[in-house]
Design an enzyme around this catalytic site. Structure first.
Site, PDB file in Angstrom:
ATOM      1  N   SER A  45      35.624 -80.839  -7.232  1.00 28.90           N
ATOM      2  CA  SER A  45      34.818 -79.902  -8.015  1.00 28.90           C
ATOM      3  C   SER A  45      35.277 -78.489  -7.647  1.00 28.90           C
ATOM      4  O   SER A  45      35.814 -78.255  -6.559  1.00 28.90           O
ATOM      5  CB  SER A  45      33.329 -80.088  -7.724  1.00 28.90           C
ATOM      6  OG  SER A  45      33.038 -79.746  -6.390  1.00 28.90           O
ATOM      7  N   ARG A  47      33.422 -75.632  -7.246  1.00 29.29           N
ATOM      8  CA  ARG A  47      32.561 -74.863  -6.342  1.00 29.29           C
ATOM      9  C   ARG A  47      32.430 -75.497  -4.961  1.00 29.29           C
ATOM     10  O   ARG A  47      32.666 -74.842  -3.957  1.00 29.29           O
ATOM     11  CB  ARG A  47      31.182 -74.666  -6.976  1.00 29.29           C
ATOM     12  CG  ARG A  47      30.325 -73.639  -6.268  1.00 29.29           C
ATOM     13  CD  ARG A  47      29.024 -73.373  -6.977  1.00 29.29           C
ATOM     14  NE  ARG A  47      28.235 -74.574  -7.200  1.00 29.29           N
ATOM     15  CZ  ARG A  47      27.470 -75.153  -6.285  1.00 29.29           C
ATOM     16  NH1 ARG A  47      27.387 -74.671  -5.073  1.00 29.29           N
ATOM     17  NH2 ARG A  47      26.779 -76.235  -6.590  1.00 29.29           N
ATOM     18  N   GLU A  71      38.025 -83.333 -21.138  1.00 30.83           N
ATOM     19  CA  GLU A  71      37.767 -82.960 -19.741  1.00 30.83           C
ATOM     20  C   GLU A  71      38.830 -83.525 -18.813  1.00 30.83           C
ATOM     21  O   GLU A  71      39.240 -82.864 -17.849  1.00 30.83           O
ATOM     22  CB  GLU A  71      36.380 -83.416 -19.309  1.00 30.83           C
ATOM     23  CG  GLU A  71      35.246 -82.717 -20.031  1.00 30.83           C
ATOM     24  CD  GLU A  71      35.176 -81.215 -19.799  1.00 30.83           C
ATOM     25  OE1 GLU A  71      35.676 -80.725 -18.756  1.00 30.83           O
ATOM     26  OE2 GLU A  71      34.623 -80.513 -20.654  1.00 30.83           O
ATOM     27  N   GLU A  74      41.751 -81.144 -19.110  1.00 33.69           N
ATOM     28  CA  GLU A  74      41.503 -79.826 -18.533  1.00 33.69           C
ATOM     29  C   GLU A  74      41.379 -79.865 -17.009  1.00 33.69           C
ATOM     30  O   GLU A  74      41.897 -78.987 -16.322  1.00 33.69           O
ATOM     31  CB  GLU A  74      40.230 -79.218 -19.128  1.00 33.69           C
ATOM     32  CG  GLU A  74      40.377 -78.863 -20.591  1.00 33.69           C
ATOM     33  CD  GLU A  74      39.095 -78.365 -21.223  1.00 33.69           C
ATOM     34  OE1 GLU A  74      38.030 -78.362 -20.555  1.00 33.69           O
ATOM     35  OE2 GLU A  74      39.149 -77.950 -22.402  1.00 33.69           O
ATOM     36  N   GLU A  75      40.700 -80.871 -16.474  1.00 36.34           N
ATOM     37  CA  GLU A  75      40.410 -80.922 -15.042  1.00 36.34           C
ATOM     38  C   GLU A  75      41.430 -81.698 -14.221  1.00 36.34           C
ATOM     39  O   GLU A  75      41.566 -81.437 -13.023  1.00 36.34           O
ATOM     40  CB  GLU A  75      39.018 -81.516 -14.814  1.00 36.34           C
ATOM     41  CG  GLU A  75      37.917 -80.652 -15.394  1.00 36.34           C
ATOM     42  CD  GLU A  75      36.518 -81.181 -15.136  1.00 36.34           C
ATOM     43  OE1 GLU A  75      36.374 -82.193 -14.409  1.00 36.34           O
ATOM     44  OE2 GLU A  75      35.575 -80.583 -15.663  1.00 36.34           O
ATOM     45  N   ARG A 126      41.611 -77.025  -8.780  1.00 39.50           N
ATOM     46  CA  ARG A 126      41.207 -78.349  -8.290  1.00 39.50           C
ATOM     47  C   ARG A 126      42.370 -79.058  -7.616  1.00 39.50           C
ATOM     48  O   ARG A 126      43.520 -78.788  -7.915  1.00 39.50           O
ATOM     49  CB  ARG A 126      40.744 -79.225  -9.458  1.00 39.50           C
ATOM     50  CG  ARG A 126      39.586 -78.667 -10.232  1.00 39.50           C
ATOM     51  CD  ARG A 126      39.251 -79.582 -11.407  1.00 39.50           C
ATOM     52  NE  ARG A 126      38.245 -79.017 -12.255  1.00 39.50           N
ATOM     53  CZ  ARG A 126      36.940 -79.171 -12.082  1.00 39.50           C
ATOM     54  NH1 ARG A 126      36.487 -79.887 -11.085  1.00 39.50           N
ATOM     55  NH2 ARG A 126      36.073 -78.617 -12.909  1.00 39.50           N
TER      56      ARG A 126
END
Length: 159
Positions: A45, A47, A71, A74-75, A126
């Site tokens: 993640s 954060r 997603e 993108e991630e 990430r």
């Protein structure tokens, strides 16, 4: 086709959306087969740097599986075959931008990864790592997600 299946396969219309107490997200369980055994891809993640699966909010005009696929790109920088059948769901608490802690339910869809890119939208935000399901399950914080990962069988997504 049952009415439940039809609803999940239709694009979502967010024009009348209102925020509720429980938020819904869609996630991708990205997998590949290495030496005859499945591996799953986890990402950190942004954060808290916890290990998670790629996931995000509903997208207007996209099915849940399509949102999960976006997603995943993108991630995690992956592309592949997305399966429309929900593998299961898990819940967790998410801290949103205003600092509020909201309950979320995430529906998980499988993606058989065919491409892994070095350059993708969140590459510098990430980490990602392939691992066997048992190891991946031990690294995620959410018990229901750990259960889904630990018990994942690629044969269950074959259509």
């Amino acid at each position: 086709m049952s009415s439940t299946s039809k609803t999940i396969l239709e694009p979502i219309d967010l024009s009348d959306a209102h925020k509720t107490d429980v938020r819904t997200q869609f996630g991708a369980l990205c997998f590949r087969i290495m030496q005859g055994k499945p591996e799953v891809l986890l990402v950190t993640s942004r954060r808290t740097r916890r290990w998670i699966v790629p996931k995000g909010w509903p997208m207007n005009g996209k099915t849940p599986a399509q949102a999960a696929e976006i997603e995943a790109w993108e991630e995690a920088g992956v592309r592949g075959r997305m399966y429309d059948r929900c593998l299961g769901l898990y819940s967790y608490r998410k801290t949103v931008d205003d600092g509020e802690d909201v309950p979320c339910v995430t529906m998980i869809y499988a993606m058989k990864v065919r491409e892994l890119s070095k350059d993708y939208p969140e590459a510098h935000e990430r980490k990602r790592k392939w691992m066997r399901p048992k190891r991946a399950a031990a690294l995620v914080d959410e018990p229901d997600l750990a259960h889904l990962i630990r018990n994942f069988d690629p044969a269950q997504v074959k259509s």
